[in-house]
Enzyme design. Sequence first.
Site, short mmCIF file in Angstrom:
data_model
loop_
_atom_site.label_atom_id
_atom_site.label_comp_id
_atom_site.label_asym_id
_atom_site.label_seq_id
_atom_site.Cartn_x
_atom_site.Cartn_y
_atom_site.Cartn_z
N GLY A 14 -9.10 -7.20 8.64
CA GLY A 14 -7.99 -6.53 9.30
C GLY A 14 -7.64 -7.21 10.61
NE ARG A 15 -10.48 -4.12 14.44
CZ ARG A 15 -11.40 -3.25 14.79
NH1 ARG A 15 -11.21 -2.47 15.85
NH2 ARG A 15 -12.52 -3.14 14.09
CD GLN A 61 -2.93 1.25 2.19
OE1 GLN A 61 -2.39 1.36 3.29
NE2 GLN A 61 -4.22 1.39 2.01
CE1 TYR A 89 -2.88 8.86 7.96
CE2 TYR A 89 -4.20 7.04 7.17
CZ TYR A 89 -3.49 7.66 8.19
OH TYR A 89 -3.43 7.07 9.43
NE ARG A 116 -8.56 -0.49 2.66
CZ ARG A 116 -8.37 -0.67 3.95
NH1 ARG A 116 -7.47 0.04 4.60
NH2 ARG A 116 -9.08 -1.57 4.62
#
Length: 359
Positions: free
Chosen positions: A317-318, A97, A178, A225
């Site tokens: 993810g987690r 990424q 971001y 993304r």
Amino acid sequence: MPTLYDPLQLGDIALANRIVMAPLTRNRATGGVPTALMAEYYRQRASAGLIIAEASPISPMAQGYLDTPGIYSDAQVAAWRPVTDAVHAAGGRIVLQLWHVGRISHSSLLPGGAAPVSSTARPAPTKTFTKDGFVDVSTPRALDDAELPALVEDYRKAARNAIAAGFDGVEVHGANTYLLEQFLRDSVNDRNGPYGGPIPHRARLLLEVVRAVADEVGAGRTGLRLSPLTTFAAPLDSNPQALYGYVVEQVAPLGLAYLHIIEGETGGPRQPEGAPAFDYAALRRAFPGPWLVNNGYSGATAEAAVAAGAADAVAFGRPFISNPDLPRRLKSGAPLNELRADKLYGGGAEGYTDYPALA
Ligand code: PHB
């Protein structure tokens, strides 16, 4: 209809299954250079159909947190190679990424103590992690339009570096408020001129970056993304449906490997309080390529999404942090390991490479 456990072609990248490891910041790259421990961590998770390796700064100015792994120096490219080799040797696929944090940074992390750069000179309402712990982010400097071509070139070079380091492709990080999303959203972007104002202007930088990266490494090795409803470090856009609809319409003809959508608040509710209802299906109808979804999926809801054709693949993810063998556990219905949340950011092997796989 395919199942979650069937192969999938993402552009030029052949996946053994549709279970994807989402990009996850872990802050274990001491001094910004990947380590042997990171190679072990990703190797353990190579049964994912695809690993999207953690967000990685494309230049020294792109960094926003301590010990995130860069992809701009020769030393970083060399140090990523054992990571990609380990994943490939274990039969996996891995993309990187590409990250520019924009205003979500602190001067102590930047060359010469510089101010972070953004679409705006207004600071983000958030903190970041530095060598002195969690601190308020620094006030940014608004980039001059004349600086943007060099920024696009930084993305292009980072993409080239990622391929040189053995990655199967790259994902442009257009999410989580971001830099690229600081240009996209009218809640942050207060510019005039070609990169501010109407949607096509605010989307210009993201689209230039995606086109440059796709031109450099091939559209079939380039993913994107997006996070239409995430308020991580910025308010929502005034019209998310129109904004992200425009972005998807513009990237649709490029032949990208995939589009990766975070549904709802990243790591939080799928329908955040106060957020407008969002029609993800409308975006999908506008995009001809593979559709990757993320946020709060269980094995059962992921299986249902793929079976219904609502998604081609699902990113976790987690659950992938605490379960290196997540695909096997989902398929067999085995219980999942508990996440140790205090070990997410920084540190060593504990809470990183010591989660057990099934016997
Ligand atoms: C984080 O470090 O908290 C982080 C990094 C990248 C994201 C989101 C959060 O996309």
